[in-house]
Motif scaffolding. Structure first.
Motif, PDB file in Angstrom:
ATOM      1  N   UNK A  22       0.664  -1.136   0.077  1.00 49.74           N
ATOM      2  CA  UNK A  22      -0.097   0.054  -0.144  1.00 49.74           C
ATOM      3  C   UNK A  22       0.792   1.338  -0.040  1.00 49.74           C
ATOM      4  N   UNK A  23       1.997   1.222   0.452  1.00 52.00           N
ATOM      5  CA  UNK A  23       2.716   2.499   0.515  1.00 52.00           C
ATOM      6  C   UNK A  23       4.322   2.274   0.294  1.00 52.00           C
ATOM      7  N   UNK A  24       5.116   3.170   0.166  1.00 56.08           N
ATOM      8  CA  UNK A  24       6.530   3.150  -0.080  1.00 56.08           C
ATOM      9  C   UNK A  24       7.600   2.439   0.951  1.00 56.08           C
ATOM     10  N   UNK A  25       6.697   2.846   2.219  1.00 58.49           N
ATOM     11  CA  UNK A  25       7.445   2.216   3.413  1.00 58.49           C
ATOM     12  C   UNK A  25       7.286   0.376   3.387  1.00 58.49           C
ATOM     13  N   UNK A  26       6.114   0.256   3.295  1.00 58.93           N
ATOM     14  CA  UNK A  26       5.964  -1.254   3.317  1.00 58.93           C
ATOM     15  C   UNK A  26       6.667  -2.012   2.098  1.00 58.93           C
ATOM     16  N   UNK A  27       6.625  -1.304   0.866  1.00 63.56           N
ATOM     17  CA  UNK A  27       7.418  -1.810  -0.141  1.00 63.56           C
ATOM     18  C   UNK A  27       8.649  -1.969  -0.014  1.00 63.56           C
ATOM     19  N   UNK A  28       9.317  -1.207   1.039  1.00 66.69           N
ATOM     20  CA  UNK A  28      10.920  -1.574   1.142  1.00 66.69           C
ATOM     21  C   UNK A  28      10.789  -2.583   2.109  1.00 66.69           C
ATOM     22  N   UNK A  29       9.790  -2.662   3.145  1.00 66.18           N
ATOM     23  CA  UNK A  29       9.894  -3.763   4.212  1.00 66.18           C
ATOM     24  C   UNK A  29       9.815  -5.084   3.633  1.00 66.18           C
ATOM     25  N   UNK A  30       9.126  -5.079   2.401  1.00 62.91           N
ATOM     26  CA  UNK A  30       8.934  -6.381   1.345  1.00 62.91           C
ATOM     27  C   UNK A  30      10.040  -6.946   0.932  1.00 62.91           C
ATOM     28  N   UNK A  31      10.916  -5.934   0.225  1.00 68.99           N
ATOM     29  CA  UNK A  31      12.138  -6.332  -0.283  1.00 68.99           C
ATOM     30  C   UNK A  31      13.244  -6.542   0.517  1.00 68.99           C
ATOM     31  N   UNK A  32      13.077  -5.872   1.870  1.00 69.32           N
ATOM     32  CA  UNK A  32      14.218  -6.133   2.817  1.00 69.32           C
ATOM     33  C   UNK A  32      14.017  -7.761   3.391  1.00 69.32           C
ATOM     34  N   UNK A  33      12.764  -7.918   3.497  1.00 68.62           N
ATOM     35  CA  UNK A  33      12.282  -9.357   3.560  1.00 68.62           C
ATOM     36  C   UNK A  33      13.021 -10.527   2.676  1.00 68.62           C
ATOM     37  N   UNK A  34      12.831 -10.053   1.368  1.00 67.66           N
ATOM     38  CA  UNK A  34      13.360 -11.011   0.525  1.00 67.66           C
ATOM     39  C   UNK A  34      14.893 -11.209   0.423  1.00 67.66           C
ATOM     40  N   UNK A  35      15.522  -9.999   1.109  1.00 65.76           N
ATOM     41  CA  UNK A  35      17.060 -10.105   1.269  1.00 65.76           C
ATOM     42  C   UNK A  35      17.152 -11.199   2.388  1.00 65.76           C
ATOM     43  N   UNK A  36      16.439 -11.120   3.272  1.00 67.25           N
ATOM     44  CA  UNK A  36      16.696 -11.768   4.656  1.00 67.25           C
ATOM     45  C   UNK A  36      16.308 -13.418   4.249  1.00 67.25           C
ATOM     46  N   UNK A  37      15.352 -13.426   3.486  1.00 65.35           N
ATOM     47  CA  UNK A  37      14.962 -14.896   3.051  1.00 65.35           C
ATOM     48  C   UNK A  37      16.238 -15.550   2.258  1.00 65.35           C
ATOM     49  N   UNK A  38      17.042 -14.705   1.397  1.00 69.07           N
ATOM     50  CA  UNK A  38      17.973 -15.150   0.681  1.00 69.07           C
ATOM     51  C   UNK A  38      19.162 -15.188   1.315  1.00 69.07           C
ATOM     52  N   UNK A  39      19.136 -15.384   2.869  1.00 67.64           N
ATOM     53  CA  UNK A  39      20.146 -15.422   3.686  1.00 67.64           C
ATOM     54  C   UNK A  39      21.408 -14.375   3.840  1.00 67.64           C
ATOM     55  N   UNK A  40      20.662 -13.233   3.464  1.00 68.50           N
ATOM     56  CA  UNK A  40      21.788 -12.122   3.556  1.00 68.50           C
ATOM     57  C   UNK A  40      21.999 -11.864   5.063  1.00 68.50           C
ATOM     58  N   UNK A  41      23.341 -11.175   5.070  1.00 69.68           N
ATOM     59  CA  UNK A  41      23.873 -10.821   6.297  1.00 69.68           C
ATOM     60  C   UNK A  41      24.030  -9.355   6.528  1.00 69.68           C
ATOM     61  N   UNK A  42      23.824  -8.643   5.146  1.00 72.21           N
ATOM     62  CA  UNK A  42      24.096  -7.313   4.886  1.00 72.21           C
ATOM     63  C   UNK A  42      23.094  -6.935   3.933  1.00 72.21           C
ATOM     64  N   UNK A  43      22.399  -5.611   4.135  1.00 67.78           N
ATOM     65  CA  UNK A  43      21.320  -5.180   3.160  1.00 67.78           C
ATOM     66  C   UNK A  43      21.691  -3.488   3.274  1.00 67.78           C
ATOM     67  N   UNK A  44      21.895  -2.821   1.892  1.00 66.62           N
ATOM     68  CA  UNK A  44      22.304  -1.572   1.960  1.00 66.62           C
ATOM     69  C   UNK A  44      21.175  -1.071   1.109  1.00 66.62           C
ATOM     70  N   UNK A  45      20.692   0.177   1.377  1.00 71.79           N
ATOM     71  CA  UNK A  45      19.470   0.871   0.530  1.00 71.79           C
ATOM     72  C   UNK A  45      20.181   2.316   0.257  1.00 71.79           C
ATOM     73  N   UNK A  46      20.158   2.589  -1.205  1.00 73.69           N
ATOM     74  CA  UNK A  46      20.758   3.914  -1.424  1.00 73.69           C
ATOM     75  C   UNK A  46      19.557   4.533  -2.263  1.00 73.69           C
TER      76      UNK A  46
END
Length: 775
Positions: A22-46
């Protein structure tokens, strides 16, 4: 018969994309979730506002070209849901869980921008897979079928430009979102960081993934609360400065441990009544913030605790939104608190987190991704467990112990738990737990839960609670303490006779005080019956006597009331005093009344002595009132009168005299000077003054000048005419006689002196001038 198949409109992209995310903040939450699920130890958002683009970089497992084609581009396909296998024990391991399982999080990219470039590298390959999608292509014609909209999948040798972190290696993914649909500035990124902090780890208790945000603005200088890693450093504050409960529900057993500002109070174990949670592991840590903890939180976090949130829920390590937000009441705490503000905790009183580790589809999020869990038997059981075994159990302690001590509300350390009152309250809490046949007490703080030495501090309820704890724990030492306490209570009851004797002595003291006041009234009556003396002089003395008699009557009346109260208390009822509470109340009441009676009798005695001293100035008033003069230093006499007669007297303002080292030798009547001072003191007392100052401000060859001031209410010129206050019979008080200041003026007139009201008239400040001895 003709077979048919579903056709899918390109409009599906919006239905499962921007309509759900529904909004840009939830959208970024979703993409960070995907990074978590991919086993990421580090996520950077520019964020690069000038280019209207967002770059999200993670070091997860990455995707091959085949993965992108067969999984990422497979709408509603979720590897998370399809690859789960093995036993329940395998499924609930935190490392094997995924943040989401609907396979629609990828469409969050559409919420953020019009185009997407996805770059991904897996460890087994050297080239990078690149996917390009133009979301506008899906919006041109809703009759166009979804699968017919072209996307580009190719190989490339490099990642796009990244400004604040390195490109992932040997594996990872980069999302480049172009033509962003929202403006990202410092304020919006700061808000995103706050929300991500709560999404990832609201209390700084884990560090399994490092998430950072960056604003590309052409400057090398980091911007506070915009650039760098996201995290909350409040774990120490919450654990050491709050009352908290730690609860785990697993294997059909609930274990709970309660701490108060770093001090462990108790730990218990009990069977879980929630069969719906048998395939899950639930852990929770709930914190109660008193006034001091809330202040510390605001100073440390830069935001009030109520604005930060309340109890957050995490499913398989990722937050379920919006549970725990400022205005969310999923647990029904605020509705309940409205029924009793002083009995219940609301969302503004607590913060905390609950973690649920569960297999796939045991708990389901609402499709909109920001509306909590789907309501079913499991979610209802979960919320009930959180309420009853986490929040309500903490509430029983907070309301029963912390809220009963107002001073403790301002403390961030546990020393107030050592008071006898707090010990008893905690004992009642632990005793109630011990009464339950299903609860096993694993630990309790024996330094707090001990029998006090003073029998006045022991109640039947406390002894009963201690007995239950001793029985639950098989504690023989505590049982011995309880038996000794019972003996001390018996000794306390034996002291009732002594209390009666104290009450009887107090009654006798009252009778003697009554006789003393009768004699003083007879002396005052003698002055009034004198017919052969100067009438005005007698009036002056009588006015002064009435002032002191008023003080005497008030003190004696107070004393008599308290003594009657003692006599009434001392009458032990026929049924006797059967409990320590009865004894405690009796002795406390007698002690308090006796103390007040003693204070009143002392005040009456001082006033009586003062009246006697006044009367002693004129031992034979009938003979000659004009010969009661002395020759001496008037300043020294005033200094001694203030120091000897007025110092320490109760019921009058504190009298201060400053002679400034001066002297004035002449004839003067001591009784008149005493009347002058006492009348000024009485007027200051009526004005609510706490002190009166009498100070020499000028000394010449001809005279000496005093300044008299007090800190009372002053003169209300709406009720009093300042120019008439020295006239006989004029008063601004309903209870006044109009004699006090008139008397002062007459005394000074007879001495050849004057008195004036100085200043603007709103204060009762006077200037007194008295001439020296004529040569």
């Amino acid at each position: 018969m003709t077979e048919g198949v579903f056709r899918i409109s390109s409009h599906l992209k919006d239905i499962i994309g921007r309509d759900l995310v529904t909004n840009q903040f939830v959208a970024i939450f979703e993409l960070v979730k995907n990074s978590f699920d991919a086993g990421a130890k580090k996520v950077d958002i520019e964020f690069f506002p000038e280019k209207q683009q967002i770059v999200i970089v993670d070091d997860g497992h990455g995707m091959s070209q085949g993965d992108i084609k067969n999984k990422w581009l497979f709408v509603a396909y979720s590897e998370k849901a399809s690859t789960e296998s093995g036993t329940y024990r395998d499924k609930i391991k935190p490392a094997g869980q995924f943040a989401g399982s609907k396979g629609i999080g990828r469409f969050a990219c559409d919420t953020l921008g019009e185009q997407l470039e996805l770059y991904s590298l897996v460890e087994s390959e050297h080239s990078i897979s690149k996917l390009k999608i133009d979301w506008k292509m899906f919006e041109k014609d809703s009759t166009e079928e979804f699968q017919n909209i072209p996307v580009t999948l190719e190989k490339t040798n490099s990642f796009p430009d990244i400004y604040n972190t390195k490109a992932p290696s040997p594996h990872g993914t980069v999302l480049l979102i172009k033509n962003t649909r929202h403006h990202w500035d410092q304020e919006s990124i700061s808000r995103l960081r706050r929300d991500l902090a709560k999404l990832i780890d609201p209390f700084g208790t884990t560090n399994h993934v490092a998430v950072s945000t960056w604003l590309v603005d052409g400057s090398d200088k980091a911007i506070e609360n915009v650039d760098g890693p996201i995290g909350n450093e409040i774990a120490e504050l919450l654990q050491e400065k709050t009352s908290r409960i730690v609860v785990s529900i697993e294997n059909s057993v609930i274990e709970s441990t309660l701490f108060d500002r770093g001090r462990k109070i108790y730990s218990i174990r009990e069977p879980s009544p929630y069969s719906e949670l048998s395939e899950s592991r639930v852990t929770g840590e709930i914190y109660y913030l008193n006034r001091a903890a809330k202040q510390n939180f605001t100073l440390r976090m830069g935001v009030r605790s109520i604005e930060f949130g309340s109890v957050f829920l995490f499913l398989n390590r990722f937050r379920i939104y919006p549970i725990g937000e400022e205005y969310d009441d999923t647990l029904g705490l605020n509705r309940r608190k409205q029924q009793g503000q002083s009995r219940y905790l609301g969302t503004r009183d607590i913060i905390g987190r609950v973690d649920v580790i569960a297999g796939p589809k045991l708990f389901r999020e609402v499709s909109s991704r920001d509306a909590g869990l789907v309501e079913d038997a499991r979610s209802r059981a979960l919320f009930e467990a959180i309420r009853r075994h986490m929040i309500f159990r903490l509430e029983r302690y907070v309301v029963g112990v912390n809220w009963q001590d107002k001073i403790d509300q301002g403390k961030d350390t546990p020393e107030r738990l050592e008071t006898d009152q707090s010990r008893e309250r905690i004992l009642n809490i632990v005793g109630a737990l011990a009464r339950s046949k299903d609860i096993e007490i694993l630990y309790y703080d024996k330094e707090i839960l001990q029998v006090p030495e003073d029998p006045d501090q022991i109640t039947d309820e406390a002894l009963k609670a201690m007995s239950e704890v001793a029985l639950n724990q098989g504690d023989t030492f505590l049982r011995t303490q309880i038996e000794e306490a019972k003996k001390r209570i018996i000794e306390l009851r034996a002291s009732r006779e002594e209390a009666r004797e104290i009450a009887q002595r107090a009654i006798e003291d009252r009778n003697r005080a009554d006789e003393h006041i009768a004699r003083l009234e007879q002396q005052a009556a003698f002055l009034g019956s004198s017919q052969d003396v100067d009438v005005e002089r007698v009036q002056l003395l009588m006015h002064q006597a009435i002032i002191h008699l008023g003080h005497l009557r008030s003190a004696i009346a107070n004393s008599a009331h308290e003594l009657r109260n003692i006599y009434s208390i001392a009458k032990i009822p026929d049924e006797g005093l059967d409990t320590p509470d009865d004894i405690e109340d009796l002795l406390a009441a007698i002690r308090q009344s006796a103390k007040r009676a003693s204070s009143s009798v002392a005040s009456a005695t001082l006033s009586g002595d003062r009246l006697s001293t006044l009367l002693s100035f004129a031992p034979n008033i009938r003979i000659d009132l004009q010969t009661d003069k002395v020759h001496g230093d008037l300043v020294q006499f005033l200094d001694e009168y203030f120091d000897v007669r007025l110092s320490g007297m109760s019921g009058i303002p504190r009298a201060i005299f400053d002679g400034s080292g001066e002297s004035l030798v002449r004839d003067f009547p001591p009784v008149d000077i005493a009347v002058l001072v006492d009348n000024l003191l009485d007027n200051a007392h009526k004005a609510g003054a706490k002190k009166l100052e009498f100070k020499v401000v000028q000394r010449t060859k001809e005279h000496i000048k005093f300044h008299v001031s007090d800190d009372g209410l002053g003169i209300d010129d709406k009720k009093v005419n300042p120019s008439k206050i020295f006239e006989r019979g004029y008063t601004g008080s309903a209870n006044g006689t109009g004699i006090g200041l008139y008397s002062v003026g007459q005394i000074l007139k007879n001495l050849g002196g004057t008195i004036e009201l100085v200043g603007d008239g709103s204060r009762a400040d006077f200037e007194i001038t008295i001439p020296g001895e004529k040569k």
